[in-house]
Design a protein around this motif. Structure first.
Motif, short mmCIF file in Angstrom:
data_model
loop_
_atom_site.label_atom_id
_atom_site.label_comp_id
_atom_site.label_asym_id
_atom_site.label_seq_id
_atom_site.Cartn_x
_atom_site.Cartn_y
_atom_site.Cartn_z
N ILE A 23 -13.15 32.06 -1.23
CA ILE A 23 -12.16 31.45 -0.35
C ILE A 23 -10.93 32.33 -0.23
O ILE A 23 -10.46 32.61 0.87
N HIS A 24 -10.43 32.77 -1.37
CA HIS A 24 -9.18 33.51 -1.33
C HIS A 24 -9.36 34.86 -0.65
O HIS A 24 -8.46 35.34 0.04
N THR A 25 -10.53 35.45 -0.83
CA THR A 25 -10.75 36.73 -0.16
C THR A 25 -10.72 36.54 1.34
O THR A 25 -10.11 37.33 2.07
N GLN A 26 -11.37 35.49 1.78
CA GLN A 26 -11.34 35.23 3.22
C GLN A 26 -9.92 34.95 3.70
O GLN A 26 -9.50 35.43 4.75
N SER A 69 -17.06 33.75 -7.76
CA SER A 69 -16.73 32.34 -7.81
C SER A 69 -16.35 31.89 -6.42
O SER A 69 -16.05 32.70 -5.54
N ILE A 70 -16.37 30.61 -6.24
CA ILE A 70 -16.01 30.11 -4.92
C ILE A 70 -14.54 30.36 -4.64
O ILE A 70 -14.15 30.60 -3.52
N ASN A 71 -13.76 30.38 -5.69
CA ASN A 71 -12.35 30.72 -5.51
C ASN A 71 -12.19 32.08 -4.89
O ASN A 71 -11.45 32.27 -3.94
N GLU A 72 -12.91 33.03 -5.47
CA GLU A 72 -12.82 34.38 -4.95
C GLU A 72 -13.19 34.42 -3.48
O GLU A 72 -12.52 35.05 -2.68
#
Lengths: 204, 823
Positions: free
Chosen positions: B514-517, B509-512
């Motif tokens: 973003i948050h991973t970065q 997901s885009i959340n993943e």
């Protein structure tokens, strides 16, 4: 070992600190050396400028936020104990370390003094706090936009940023309040297995 | 769930039987062709052994024929041969094609019998097929052709599989576990080789085994051949058991990286088994050689990878040959590495992994799809061929069965693997953050399958230097069979039994993202604060370097500036756009969907709202043709949308996401669509009606048999009937579907669909889920997934035609895609 002991003896309440954070003496010494190196004026406290002097941190897109995390609201400096306590969040989850049940009292009572009251030693909560700058327990669209803007380094148009932010919130937002709560945040990262993958090796 | 099963079973068992019969017929037919082929070809094979003679003979033949003709010419005019047979002319390519055909048909066949492939891994079935084919050739009294020739194997069959693995290597987990993988690959393989080789030698020295002539070095050589875990076998089995990412990458990574060790040990022992003496100097040289072989292989691969990336920078005007560069450069890397006896496998892996991010940024979407397809196709065919050939070679080869040697080999391999894994894990776990549990260790140890690489290496041995070659080969084959059959077949139940964590559905997901970065940055920051130069620090440095210099050189145009996140976001939105368009919804009423609007902000070209206006104009005949064409291609596309990763099918995207909110939107769309169809029939194009993907596939796959079968099994109106698209109202430029007109079967169908929807929903859904399960064999899929999709297709397809026609969901939305695929 001799030097280790001598350094340790310089730190007040070192036993307590170790017990609380789970760091070994070697860790503490190492962190203490680092602390002193950062503390150029030897005040025993670090100020935001001291952190800012770390070159690579200045290049880090979220460097300011990271520095900010070391300072409680209204406080201008951080001493060694708080410094170590905050770094303790980035230790990998360790089974050997006594968990809360075995020594609930000391941990809770002390951690309550820390910046994040209901503290679980988890990276996720730290990350969430870094997003959530106004501390309302939610990542709002504006906060997300801010982070995105700094991470993408101005290479994209505002429009794109906004649509990404919209998309992100839309995706994670389960209760439709147009913001990402901690629970939603945790859920969206469930698959990444953060606590295992992302911790700093030497702090184990 | 239970209802579904109950409903499904009567038709299921029947089709199962019929499929079995079909397969049998196919098999017999094939055996027949192979048999005659064997009979026809065998003299030529013997002739080819001394190629000079063969040529002479052919030349003689021609000469004779020529003179014959000449002499005849004077007397009587012989009739011109209208039809003549010249099998030799086409023999080699014809036989190759036959083998490939056999392999593909076998693969096809196994997937028609889901129950069989549910129990037995495909690799085992293929080996059995190989045994059968070999046996039949032998029964016919012919010599079995030496199919699994080492040259053929190493130069043709192996590279596609490894390239596929390298190109799609999950870099992040691989790098995160690189220490463990290297430990298993290098130290583990060394340990296995010496343990097995040494103990085998000791056993051979025991009186009464009649093996005392076996020396130490050949034994060690044998040990080094037999100890390497085989990537082909591992892939074949692990793909099917859907193990979690960590274990998969551990075993698979080991199988890839141990190649360097095997190559060095093999050449060392082969070299010294003639000389006999091994000095400490040789050991040192061996270590240096290992470093050169592995690092050299990586370097060669990386150089070619960078070259490929650089080349792809300039291909924007000749899109057609883009995919070719990927293959050719990789193959060159492999060959170059092999030329210096470097590790070709490592070169291929490095090449694929290095070139991928840059090439993907440069080449067009279509080319990317082509690369994916070709890699999957080649690797899958090669793998099938390898296993079949393994079976054939078993029948063919001269065997020297020695109970002691073989059984000791098998036992020692198991023991050394277990000891090696447990011992190494003990060491590794001291350094790992995520410890390997006992279960993990068991799977790693048990997943150490041996395969065709070992066989080919054994096959390469020189008979003069190694009188024991035949016995070695027999033992190697036995070990391969043991691991592939016994371990390969039992590993799946064991994984279930031990409740080892399975692979999660990889939807990012885009959340993943973003948050991973974000977390990466955070950890880099913390490392900097601690003054610790660790993992994150170096990764960050590499990233910066990459962004600053490499991307600029290797990626064309402005794209190099594009941050990873944006690229990811585009990909995702793009994907979703395709889905929306395919299902026919969304485009018409952009205002109904917030995300649609937001998407248009980014790529305003993508789905212009103008489509809504364009929907009304009149169509000419030519346009109709075009519409039909587009429709057809879109139907295919729907069919290809797969939901879970399988190496032998194209990847459903890991980025496929937003399923749930997507469905919600869809619901809204369906309601809107209903209203629209009710009030405005003029929007309806007589379209190839919605048809479940599986049915189309089945129809394409096996024509009439299936049609008949389905028609028999079906309660609902046969959807095959509407497949033939007819121009509904000829000569009329405007497409108006008269709902009452009996001439237009499609419109009737539309009505049908409305009225019978309730009834059909169930039946179709049932069928679809069932067939889908069968088709995809072992894929793990929640039953709800199929239903969801069904619902969506049903709903979305209410009025699919127009939208599909008007907005080609192909990748033409990307800027550089504006030119046609074929110039």
């Amino acid at each position: 070992m001799g030097s280790t002991n001598s350094t340790l003896s310089k730190i007040p309440n070192v036993e307590e600190l170790m017990q609380e954070t789970g760091f070994t003496p070697a860790h503490i010494v190492r962190l203490y050396d680092r602390f002193e190196a950062l503390d150029k004026e030897k005040t025993g406290h670090l100020r935001p400028q001291d952190f800012g002097a770390i070159n690579r941190l200045a290049m880090n897109p979220i460097g300011d936020r990271i520095i900010g995390a070391f300072f409680s609201p209204g406080q201008e400096t951080v001493d060694f104990h708080s410094f170590v306590r905050i770094l303790a969040h980035f230790r990998p989850a360790d089974k050997k370390r006594p968990k809360d049940p075995s020594m609930p009292e000391p941990v809770n009572s002390r951690t309550s003094k820390l910046k994040y009251p209901p503290l679980v030693f988890s990276l996720i909560s730290v990350a969430f706090q870094l997003y959530d700058q106004d501390k309302d327990g939610k990542i709002s669209r504006a906060e997300l936009l801010q982070v995105l803007r700094s991470m993408l380094e101005m290479q994209v148009t505002e429009e794109q940023l906004e649509s990404i932010a919209d998309r992100t919130i839309q995706e994670a937002d389960l209760d439709k309040d147009d913001a990402i709560s901690f629970e939603e945040f945790r859920k969206s990262l469930e698959k990444v297995n953060i606590d295992h993958k992302m911790s700093i090796r030497f702090l184990r | 769930m239970s209802v579904r099963v109950a409903l499904h079973s009567p038709t299921g068992s029947r089709s199962f039987l019929e499929r079995g019969l079909l397969l049998l017929v196919m098999l017999i037919f094939l055996e027949g062709t192979v048999l005659t082929l064997g009979a026809a070809s065998s003299p030529d094979i013997s002739a080819q052994d001394n190629t000079g003679g063969g040529h002479d003979r052919r030349d003689d033949h021609r000469g004779i024929a020529g003179s014959h003709e000449q002499t005849n010419y004077t007397y009587t005019k012989k009739a011109f041969p209208v039809l003549s047979l010249d099998y030799h002319h086409i023999q080699v390519p014809f036989e190759i094609s036959l083998w490939v055909l056999l392999a593909s048909l076998m693969k096809l066949g196994f997937h028609l019998i889901p129950r069989l492939s549910g129990i037995v891994p495909e690799s085992c079935l293929l080996i059995v097929v190989g045994l059968l084919v070999g046996g039949l050739i032998k029964l016919a009294g012919e010599e079995v052709p030496p199919v699994l020739d080492s040259n053929l194997f190493f130069l043709c069959l192996l590279p596609p599989i490894i390239l596929d693995a390298g190109y799609f290597l999950p870099i992040r987990p691989f790098m995160e576990n690189i220490g463990t993988i290297l430990m298993f690959a290098v130290v583990g393989t060394l340990w296995n080789a010496f343990f097995v080789g040494g103990l085998l030698y000791a056993v051979c020295q025991i009186e009464g085994t009649y093996l005392s002539q076996v020396e130490l070095l050949p034994c060690l050589l044998f040990g080094s051949i037999i100890s390497a875990v085989d990537p082909v076998a591992v892939l074949a089995v692990f793909e099917e058991i859907h193990i979690n990412e960590l274990l998969h990458i551990l075993v698979f990574g080991e199988s890839l990286l141990n190649d360097a060790v095997t190559v060095v040990l093999y050449h060392l022992f082969e070299e010294y088994s003639g000389a006999g003496e091994v000095t400490p100097m040789d050991v040192v040289l061996g270590v240096i050689c290992f470093l050169i072989v592995s690092l050299g292989g990586i370097a060669v691969g990386a150089i070619y990878g960078i070259l490929a990336a650089f080349t792809s920078r300039f291909t924007s005007h000749t899109r057609v040959i883009e995919p070719l560069f990927v293959f050719v450069y990789s193959y060159m890397a492999y060959l170059s590495a092999e030329m210096f006896h470097l590790s070709g496998i490592m070169a291929l892996i490095a090449c694929g992994a290095v070139m991928r991010p840059y090439v993907e940024a440069n080449i067009s979407h279509k080319s990317h799809t082509t690369v994916k397809y070709f890699l999957k196709m080649w690797s899958s065919v090669s793998e099938t061929l390898i296993f079949i050939f393994l079976g054939v070679a078993t029948v063919a080869g001269p065997h020297a069965w020695n109970w002691t040697f073989v059984s000791v080999t098998v036992i020692l391999c198991l023991v050394s693997r277990v000891i090696g894994v447990v011992g190494l894990t003990f060491i590794i776990n001291k350094f790992r953050i995520v410890k390997l549990t006992t279960k993990d260790q068991f799977i790693v140890a048990y997943g150490g399958l041996r395969g065709a690489i070992a066989f080919s290496l054994g096959y390469l041995l020189n008979k003069d230097h190694f009188p024991m070659r035949t016995m070695f080969l027999t033992a190697i084959i036995t070990e391969i069979f043991f691991t592939v059959f016994v371990q390969g077949m039992t590993i799946k139940p064991l994984v279930d039994l031990l409740a080892v964590k399975k692979k999660q559905e990889a939807k990012r997901s885009i959340n993943e993202e973003i948050h991973t970065q974000f977390l990466d940055h955070l950890l880099t920051g913390i490392e900097d604060i601690c003054g610790h130069y660790g993992h994150h620090h170096w990764k960050d440095k590499l990233n910066r370097f990459n962004k600053k210099y490499i991307k600029k050189c290797l990626i064309a145009g402005e794209r190099y500036k594009e941050p990873q996140l944006i690229a990811f976001y585009h990909k995702m939105e793009f994907k979703q756009a395709i889905e929306l368009v395919e299902s026919g919804g969304g485009v018409k009423l952009p205002s109904a969907m917030p995300s649609q609007v937001s998407m248009q902000n980014i790529q305003p070209k993508k789905l212009p709202p103008a489509v809504a206006e364009r929907a009304l104009p009149q169509f000419t005949k030519g346009r109709e043709e075009e519409i039909r064409k587009i429709l057809r291609s879109n139907l295919q596309k729907t069919r290809q949308r797969l939901r879970s990763y399988n190496r032998h099918t194209l990847v459903a995207d890991p980025f496929e996401d937003g399923w749930n909110d997507f469905l919600l939107k869809k619901q809204r769309m369906i309601e809107l669509e209903k209203k629209m169809t009710e009030m405005s029939n003029y929007l309806t194009v007589p379209a190839a009606p919605p048809d479940s993907p599986t049915m189309c596939r089945a129809r394409l796959a096996s024509g009439d048999d299936f049609k008949a079968e389905k028609a028999g099994a079906k309660v609902i109106p046969d959807p095959n009937a509407f497949y033939n698209i007819k121009a509904s109202s000829e000569g009329v430029p405007t497409i108006q579907v008269d709902l009452a007109s009996p001439q237009s079967p499609d419109s009737v169908n539309m009505l049908n669909e409305f009225s019978k929807r309730g009834a059909k929903d169930q039946g179709l859904g049932q069928r679809e889920v069932a067939t889908r399960d069968e088709d995809q064999g072992l894929m793990m899929k929640p039953s709800s997934a199929g239903k969801e999709e069904k619902g969506e297709e049903e709903g979305g397809n209410k009025n699919p035609g127009l939208m599909r026609c008007l907005s080609d969901p192909g990748p033409s939305n990307e800027d550089e895609e504006d030119e046609p695929f074929l110039p």
